[in-house]
Design a protein around this motif. Sequence first.
Motif, PDB file in Angstrom:
ATOM      1  N   SER A   4     -34.846  -5.740  38.614  1.00  0.00           N
ATOM      2  CA  SER A   4     -34.755  -7.191  38.668  1.00  0.00           C
ATOM      3  C   SER A   4     -35.983  -7.779  39.359  1.00  0.00           C
ATOM      4  O   SER A   4     -36.690  -7.097  40.105  1.00  0.00           O
ATOM      5  CB  SER A   4     -33.500  -7.606  39.439  1.00  0.00           C
ATOM      6  OG  SER A   4     -33.647  -7.302  40.811  1.00  0.00           O
ATOM      7  N   LYS A   5     -36.219  -9.054  39.107  1.00  0.00           N
ATOM      8  CA  LYS A   5     -37.323  -9.754  39.775  1.00  0.00           C
ATOM      9  C   LYS A   5     -37.125  -9.740  41.287  1.00  0.00           C
ATOM     10  O   LYS A   5     -38.086  -9.619  42.040  1.00  0.00           O
ATOM     11  CB  LYS A   5     -37.413 -11.198  39.275  1.00  0.00           C
ATOM     12  CG  LYS A   5     -37.939 -11.323  37.877  1.00  0.00           C
ATOM     13  CD  LYS A   5     -38.042 -12.782  37.467  1.00  0.00           C
ATOM     14  CE  LYS A   5     -38.538 -12.893  36.046  1.00  0.00           C
ATOM     15  NZ  LYS A   5     -38.667 -14.279  35.598  1.00  0.00           N
ATOM     16  N   ALA A   9     -39.708  -8.215  43.943  1.00  0.00           N
ATOM     17  CA  ALA A   9     -40.223  -9.063  45.020  1.00  0.00           C
ATOM     18  C   ALA A   9     -39.949  -8.442  46.389  1.00  0.00           C
ATOM     19  O   ALA A   9     -40.808  -8.469  47.278  1.00  0.00           O
ATOM     20  CB  ALA A   9     -39.614 -10.459  44.943  1.00  0.00           C
ATOM     21  N   ALA A  10     -38.767  -7.866  46.551  1.00  0.00           N
ATOM     22  CA  ALA A  10     -38.420  -7.220  47.828  1.00  0.00           C
ATOM     23  C   ALA A  10     -39.294  -6.001  48.074  1.00  0.00           C
ATOM     24  O   ALA A  10     -39.736  -5.756  49.208  1.00  0.00           O
ATOM     25  CB  ALA A  10     -36.945  -6.838  47.848  1.00  0.00           C
ATOM     26  N   THR A  11     -39.570  -5.234  47.026  1.00  0.00           N
ATOM     27  CA  THR A  11     -40.435  -4.055  47.163  1.00  0.00           C
ATOM     28  C   THR A  11     -41.857  -4.475  47.516  1.00  0.00           C
ATOM     29  O   THR A  11     -42.492  -3.896  48.402  1.00  0.00           O
ATOM     30  CB  THR A  11     -40.424  -3.230  45.863  1.00  0.00           C
ATOM     31  OG1 THR A  11     -39.080  -2.828  45.593  1.00  0.00           O
ATOM     32  CG2 THR A  11     -41.316  -2.010  45.972  1.00  0.00           C
TER      33      THR A  11
END
Length: 194
Positions: A4-5, A9-11
Motif C-alpha cells: 500500500s501507499k 510511505a512508512a518504510t
Amino acid sequence: MPLSKEHKAATRERILSQAAALFRRDGVDGVSVPALMKEAGLTHGGFYAHFSSKNALVAEAVTRSLQGTTDHLVEAAERSKGPRKDRAAAAIDEYVSRGHRDHPEAGCAIAALGAETSRGDAVVQRAAADGAREAAARLSKTLGLGDDTSDEVLALYAGMIGAIVLARACRDDKALSDRVIEVCRERLKMNFPV
C-alpha cells in the motif's frame, strides 16, 4: 500483492529517520547504503524503491535535521517570552550545550556534517544552504528582527555552530571542551544586540 501507499510511505520514513541520525553520528562516508538498510531492518535492494541515490537521501536527511533543529530553537526562544535578548539567550542555551555536543545524532546537521556537505554533491550543498537560510530567517522572525535573514542572526547561527564543532573537536580534553561551550555560550549571549 503490491504494498500500500501507506506502507511505502512508512518504510521511506523509517529509512529517512534512520539515515538522518546515522549520518549525523557517523558522517556521510561512514554510513553505507547496505548498513543503513540493515539498521532500518530492511534489505539493501529496497533502497532504490524509495530514493534515487545516496546523495538524494543525504539531501533529504539534512533538510529534515535542519527543520527539526530550527523548530527546537524557535520553541526554546518562544518559551522565554522575554525581550529579544532573552529569547536569543534561550536559543543559545539550547544549542550550545553539552547535550548537543554529546549527541550529534539528534542535533544540527550543519554542526555534524558541515564540512562533508561543503564537499558534497550539488543537491546536498543546496539542501544545506536552503536549510541554513530557512533556519536563520525563522530565527530572525522569532527574535523580532524581521522576516528576512538579519546579519545579527547569521552571525549568531554561525557562532553557535562553530562552538559545537570546536567543542566536539576537542572532546578528548573534556575540561577544554566544556570550557569552549561555557565561554562561547556566554560570549554569544553578551554580543547579541538588544
